[in-house]
Design an enzyme around this catalytic site. Structure first.
Site, PDB file in Angstrom:
ATOM      1  N   LYS A  59      49.152  42.664  46.362  1.00  0.00           N
ATOM      2  CA  LYS A  59      49.072  43.881  45.564  1.00  0.00           C
ATOM      3  C   LYS A  59      50.395  44.678  45.616  1.00  0.00           C
ATOM      4  O   LYS A  59      51.283  44.373  46.410  1.00  0.00           O
ATOM      5  CB  LYS A  59      47.901  44.741  46.065  1.00  0.00           C
TER       6      LYS A  59
HETATM    7  C1  PLP Z   1      42.371  42.471  44.614  1.00  0.00           C
HETATM    8  C2  PLP Z   1      41.255  43.027  43.848  1.00  0.00           C
HETATM    9  C3  PLP Z   1      40.044  43.376  44.450  1.00  0.00           C
HETATM   10  C4  PLP Z   1      39.708  43.060  45.877  1.00  0.00           C
HETATM   11  O1  PLP Z   1      40.646  43.436  46.789  1.00  0.00           O
HETATM   12  P1  PLP Z   1      40.793  42.649  48.183  1.00  0.00           P
HETATM   13  O2  PLP Z   1      41.622  43.603  48.988  1.00  0.00           O
HETATM   14  O3  PLP Z   1      41.509  41.363  47.918  1.00  0.00           O
HETATM   15  O4  PLP Z   1      39.434  42.467  48.747  1.00  0.00           O
HETATM   16  C5  PLP Z   1      39.062  43.976  43.664  1.00  0.00           C
HETATM   17  N1  PLP Z   1      39.244  44.196  42.358  1.00  0.00           N
HETATM   18  C6  PLP Z   1      40.395  43.864  41.743  1.00  0.00           C
HETATM   19  C7  PLP Z   1      40.554  44.168  40.287  1.00  0.00           C
HETATM   20  C8  PLP Z   1      41.424  43.244  42.457  1.00  0.00           C
HETATM   21  O5  PLP Z   1      42.529  42.876  41.820  1.00  0.00           O
END
Ligand code: PLP
Length: 395
Positions: free
Chosen positions: A186
Site C-alpha cells: 500500500k
Molecule cells: C488491501 C486492501 C484491503 C485489505 O487490507 P490488508 O491490510 O491487506 O488486510 C481491503 N480492501 C482493499 C480495497 C484493499 O486494497
C-alpha cells in the site's frame, strides 16, 4: 505506489527505538518503555492527516474492516452493499461478520454508482461499503446522502487511498467509519497493518474494545483491571509494525506529490491518442495518483493493448480478465468454497453469487487498463516508458 520503495533510515530508527526497550506491546509496561508509544503516535498522525476525531490502528486492513462492521453493529443476516471491483477482503469481512455482501454496479469512477444503489436496496439493507479504488474516490458525497436519507450505516473502504481527499475532506471521514490498509504494497506500509477512523466517540470506543478482546483500556497499567463491555477478538498490531508506519506516514506528502508528478507526465503522453479515455475522478485534486486507469474503445482493443504493453515490459493490469480484484474472477465466491459453513448459511440466506449479473460494471471493466505509478522511476525510466507507450499506441 508502495511505501516499501522508499524504506530507509527513518524506518530503521523508529524500529530500533522499540528494539532498545524491548516493549513490543502497545499497552502498558510503562516503567520499561521510556515513553515510547508507536501505535499511539501513528494514530495521532493519522488523525492529523485525515482530520478524523479518532483513529485506531489494527493488524491489517481486513481486521480494520471487521472491526468497523462490528463497531457499527453489522451482523447476522444484515445486507451490506459492496462494489464488484475491490480487493476480496471487502466481501470477506462482510461474510465473516455473518452479513450478506450485496453487489451493486460501479460506474466509470471504478467505484459504486450512487444512482444504482436503490436497485439493490431491500428491507434487510443495513450498510453501504463503498471502496475508493486505486487511490481515488467514489462519488462519496452522493453515496453519503443516499445513506443519510435512508438511515443506513456508511463504512468507507479507503484501504488503497490514504491521503486522498474529496472537496477538501479526507476519504474515510464521510460516513460512520473509514478503513485504511498499511500492508506491504500500500501507499504507506507498516509491513502489515490497518486502521479505522471515525468522528463518533462511541464508535471509536467500540472499535478499540472489539479489536482487543473487549478491553476498555481504563484499568491503567494493570490490564487485568480493565473491564470488558463487549466480546471481541485480537486485531491488535505490534509496536514494531507501528514504528515502521510512523516513519512511513511522515513521508506521505512526499509520496503523493511524486506520484502525481509521475502520473501527470504519463497521462499527458496518452492524451495524444483519441481512442484512449480516462477514469472519471470526481475531484482530481484529491487523487493520490497511485494508478493511471484508462479506457480503450472496446474489450478486444483493451485485451490486445494489455498484451502489447506487457510485451514492452509495461504490465498494466487488465482487471476484467486476469486479476482477481474483479467479481468476474471470484470463482471461489461463486462456488462458495469455504473451510466450514459460514454464519449466514445458518440463516439460509446465501445468495447464489454465480447468478449475479453486473452488466454496467462489466462494460466498464472490459475496457479498463491500469498502470501502477511507481516512486522509484527515474526520469529515464519515465522517458523509456513513454517511448514504449508510443510504440504500442502508434502501432
Ligand atoms: C488491501 C486492501 C484491503 C485489505 O487490507 P490488508 O491490510 O491487506 O488486510 C481491503 N480492501 C482493499 C480495497 C484493499 O486494497
Amino acid at each position: 505506489m508502495p511505501g516499501f520503495e522508499i524504506f530507509g533510515d527513518e524506518e530503521r530508527k523508529e524500529v530500533n527505538e522499540v528494539l532498545e526497550t524491548g516493549i513490543l506491546f502497545r499497552y502498558g509496561f510503562e516503567p520499561s518503555r521510556k515513553g515510547r508509544f508507536k501505535a499511539v503516535r501513528f494514530e495521532e498522525k493519522l488523525k492529523k492527516i485525515t482530520g478524523a476525531g479518532f483513529a485506531h490502528l489494527c493488524s491489517s486492513g481486513t481486521a480494520a474492516l471487521s472491526t468497523a462492521l462490528a463497531a457499527c453493529g453489522i451482523g447476522a443476516g444484515d445486507e451490506v452493499i459492496v462494489p464488484p471491483f475491490t480487493f476480496v477482503a471487502t466481501f470477506e469481512a462482510v461474510l465473516s461478520a455473518g452479513a450478506v455482501p450485496v453487489f451493486s454496479e460501479i460506474d466509470d469512477t471504478l467505484c459504486l454508482d450512487p444512482e444504482k444503489l436503490d436497485s439493490v436496496l431491500t428491507e434487510r439493507t443495513k450498510a453501504v461499503l463503498p471502496v475508493h479504488m486505486c487511490g481515488a474516490m467514489a462519488r462519496i458525497d452522493e453515496i453519503r446522502d443516499f445513506c443519510r436519507n435512508r438511515g443506513l450505516v456508511l463504512i468507507e473502504d479507503a484501504c488503497q487511498s490514504v491521503g486522498g481527499f474529496f472537496n477538501g475532506r479526507s476519504l474515510g471521514t464521510f460516513g460512520d467509519m473509514g478503513c485504511f490498509s498499511f500492508d506491504f504494497v500500500k501507499t504507506v506500509t507498516c509491513g502489515e497493518g490497518g486502521a479505522i477512523v471515525t468522528n463518533g466517540k462511541e464508535l471509536y470506543q467500540k472499535a478499540d474494545q472489539y479489536s482487543d478482546h473487549g478491553h476498555d483500556h481504563l484499568g491503567g497499567s494493570d490490564r487485568g483491571a480493565d473491564d470488558h463491555p463487549v466480546m471481541g477478538l485480537n486485531y491488535r498490531t505490534s509496536e514494531l509494525h507501528a514504528a515502521v508506519g510512523v516513519a512511513q506516514l511522515e513521508k506521505l506528502d512526499q509520496i503523493i506529490s511524486l506520484q502525481r508528478e509521475n502520473k501527470k507526465i504519463i497521462k499527458e503522453a496518452l492524451e495524444a491518442y483519441p481512442e484512449v479515455s480516462f477514469r472519471t475522478i470526481p475531484d482530481a485534486s484529491g487523487d493520490t495518483a497511485t494508478f493511471l486507469t484508462f479506457f480503450l474503445p472496446d474489450e478486444n482493443k483493451a485485451a490486445q493493448t494489455a498484451a502489447k504493453l506487457s510485451e514492452q515490459q509495461i504490465p498494466c493490469p487488465y482487471w476484467y480478465r486476469n486479476n482477481w480484484h474483479y467479481f468476474a474472477n471470484w470463482h471461489h465466491l461463486k462456488q462458495m468454497k469455504r473451510t466450514a459453513r459460514l454464519p449466514l448459511e445458518v440463516l439460509q440466506q446465501v445468495p447464489d453469487y454465480s447468478k449475479v449479473r453486473l452488466e454496467q460494471s462489466d462494460a466498464v471493466m472490459k475496457r479498463a487498463l491500469s498502470m501502477q505509478i511507481m516512486l522509484s522511476w527515474t526520469k529515464e525510466d519515465i522517458e523509456n516508458r513513454i517511448e514504449k507507450l508510443h510504440t504500442v499506441f502508434k502501432g
